[in-house]
Write a protein that holds these residues in place. Structure first.
Motif, PDB file in Angstrom:
ATOM      1  N   THR A  29       0.826  -1.213   0.000  1.00  7.88           N
ATOM      2  CA  THR A  29       0.000   0.000   0.000  1.00  7.88           C
ATOM      3  C   THR A  29       0.856   1.258   0.000  1.00  7.88           C
ATOM      4  O   THR A  29       0.625   2.190  -0.780  1.00  7.88           O
ATOM      5  CB  THR A  29      -0.928   0.004   1.229  1.00  7.88           C
ATOM      6  N   ILE A  33       2.101   4.268  -3.445  1.00  4.73           N
ATOM      7  CA  ILE A  33       2.026   5.731  -3.510  1.00  4.73           C
ATOM      8  C   ILE A  33       3.397   6.362  -3.236  1.00  4.73           C
ATOM      9  O   ILE A  33       3.502   7.558  -2.978  1.00  4.73           O
ATOM     10  CB  ILE A  33       0.972   6.285  -2.535  1.00  4.73           C
ATOM     11  N   HIS A  52      -9.254   2.830   8.882  1.00  5.60           N
ATOM     12  CA  HIS A  52      -9.105   4.286   8.940  1.00  5.60           C
ATOM     13  C   HIS A  52      -8.344   4.697  10.201  1.00  5.60           C
ATOM     14  O   HIS A  52      -7.434   5.538  10.149  1.00  5.60           O
ATOM     15  CB  HIS A  52     -10.470   4.967   8.875  1.00  5.60           C
ATOM     16  N   TYR A  63      -2.418  10.401   6.193  1.00  6.65           N
ATOM     17  CA  TYR A  63      -3.831  10.016   6.253  1.00  6.65           C
ATOM     18  C   TYR A  63      -4.728  11.200   5.930  1.00  6.65           C
ATOM     19  O   TYR A  63      -5.755  11.044   5.251  1.00  6.65           O
ATOM     20  CB  TYR A  63      -4.169   9.463   7.640  1.00  6.65           C
ATOM     21  N   HIS A  66      -4.507  11.380   2.080  1.00  9.78           N
ATOM     22  CA  HIS A  66      -4.832  10.217   1.242  1.00  9.78           C
ATOM     23  C   HIS A  66      -5.551   9.113   2.023  1.00  9.78           C
ATOM     24  O   HIS A  66      -5.384   7.934   1.709  1.00  9.78           O
ATOM     25  CB  HIS A  66      -3.545   9.636   0.636  1.00  9.78           C
ATOM     26  N   ASP A  68      -8.675   7.791   2.277  1.00  8.06           N
ATOM     27  CA  ASP A  68      -9.493   6.808   1.561  1.00  8.06           C
ATOM     28  C   ASP A  68      -8.653   5.968   0.604  1.00  8.06           C
ATOM     29  O   ASP A  68      -8.870   4.755   0.455  1.00  8.06           O
ATOM     30  CB  ASP A  68     -10.602   7.512   0.786  1.00  8.06           C
ATOM     31  N   ALA A  69      -7.680   6.611  -0.046  1.00  8.57           N
ATOM     32  CA  ALA A  69      -6.820   5.887  -0.990  1.00  8.57           C
ATOM     33  C   ALA A  69      -5.981   4.836  -0.264  1.00  8.57           C
ATOM     34  O   ALA A  69      -5.764   3.730  -0.781  1.00  8.57           O
ATOM     35  CB  ALA A  69      -5.911   6.866  -1.735  1.00  8.57           C
ATOM     36  N   LEU A  70      -5.507   5.167   0.933  1.00  9.31           N
ATOM     37  CA  LEU A  70      -4.735   4.208   1.714  1.00  9.31           C
ATOM     38  C   LEU A  70      -5.592   2.998   2.092  1.00  9.31           C
ATOM     39  O   LEU A  70      -5.159   1.850   1.963  1.00  9.31           O
ATOM     40  CB  LEU A  70      -4.184   4.877   2.973  1.00  9.31           C
ATOM     41  N   ASP A  72      -8.397   1.929   0.651  1.00 13.57           N
ATOM     42  CA  ASP A  72      -8.744   1.167  -0.549  1.00 13.57           C
ATOM     43  C   ASP A  72      -7.540   0.384  -1.076  1.00 13.57           C
ATOM     44  O   ASP A  72      -7.684  -0.764  -1.535  1.00 13.57           O
ATOM     45  CB  ASP A  72      -9.261   2.105  -1.646  1.00 13.57           C
ATOM     46  N   GLY A  73      -6.360   1.015  -1.014  1.00 17.16           N
ATOM     47  CA  GLY A  73      -5.154   0.334  -1.472  1.00 17.16           C
ATOM     48  C   GLY A  73      -4.831  -0.882  -0.635  1.00 17.16           C
ATOM     49  O   GLY A  73      -4.433  -1.929  -1.167  1.00 17.16           O
ATOM     50  N   SER A  76      -7.260  -3.728  -1.471  1.00 19.24           N
ATOM     51  CA  SER A  76      -6.918  -4.325  -2.754  1.00 19.24           C
ATOM     52  C   SER A  76      -5.674  -5.193  -2.646  1.00 19.24           C
ATOM     53  O   SER A  76      -5.634  -6.319  -3.166  1.00 19.24           O
ATOM     54  CB  SER A  76      -6.698  -3.225  -3.795  1.00 19.24           C
TER      55      SER A  76
END
Length: 227
Positions: A29, A33, A52, A63, A66, A68-70, A72-73, A76
């Motif tokens: 993750t 980025i 979160h 945080y 980013h 939400d991106a963290l 979601d990453g 995934s």
């Protein structure tokens, strides 16, 4: 008839040793980025929190930018890693864990539950991989509750089981588990083999055990002292 009891288990670091899967997904993750990856110790220190809350604690400034991106990453990366691995090997049950669950489940007056920072999908996958579904009357996950140490998950476990706090015990490996139990007015058993140091748990837990072979005696002692 004996008083009905409830034993609630944490998952990561308590029932299953999932540290390799967690560290691998967290590393991927941050690398995705191009940000510095936290140390293994730092990553394991936030296991048990919702994603979160975990990222906010790991890297507050990142945080904020980013969050939400963290999250979601991580989801995934974890799913991708899981598809490539046998969960019974990458997230094995700790020694004695299954036997302890079976012993407790065999007692007519004991009900079992789960309160975990995992998602519903993640928990379902592990329960299926280890064939554990039939043992638990209530399973609470981060999708549906505030992060530990908020007592919401334990309050729902007690509601589902019809058991009051005086007759319920939380079993976990982190200070978040112990504090959640205290916030729910429940006793707690800390396990020394998980992701937070035993010295941290000792100041918070009602009892501390070194192996699952010690669990039955710890629970008996707690319930013996229940008014």
């Amino acid at each position: 008839m004996a008083e009905l009891k409830l034993v609630v288990f944490d998952v990561d670091g308590t029932l299953v040793d999932s540290q390799d899967d967690i560290v691998s997904a967290m590393t991927a993750t941050f690398e995705a980025i191009e940000e510095p990856v936290p140390t293994r110790s730092e990553i394991l220190g936030i296991v048990g929190l919702s994603l979160h809350s975990a990222f906010e604690k790991l890297s507050p400034a990142l945080y904020q930018l980013h969050g939400d991106a963290l999250v979601d990453g991580y989801k995934s990366s974890f799913m991708t890693s899981r598809k490539l691995r046998d969960s019974t090997k990458s997230s094995p049950l700790y020694p004695g864990g299954l036997d302890a669950i079976r012993r407790l489940h065999a007692q007519d007056n004991v009900l079992l539950g789960i309160a975990t920072g995992k998602s519903r999908r993640g928990l379902d996958h592990l329960l299926d991989a280890h064939d554990l579904r039939g043992y638990f009357v209530t399973t609470q996950v981060a999708d549906d509750h505030p992060s530990k140490p908020h007592p919401s998950m334990l309050e729902r476990c007690m509601y589902d089981a019809g058991v009051e706090a005086a007759h319920a015990v939380m079993i976990g490996d982190t200070s978040y588990d112990m504090d959640m139990a205290a916030n729910a007015a429940m006793a707690s058993v800390g396990v020394s083999w998980g992701y937070h140091a035993p010295e941290i748990l000792r100041t918070r837990a009602t009892a501390l055990i070194d192996t699952y072979a010690d669990l039955d005696a710890a629970l008996s002692n707690i319930w013996r002292e229940t008014p």
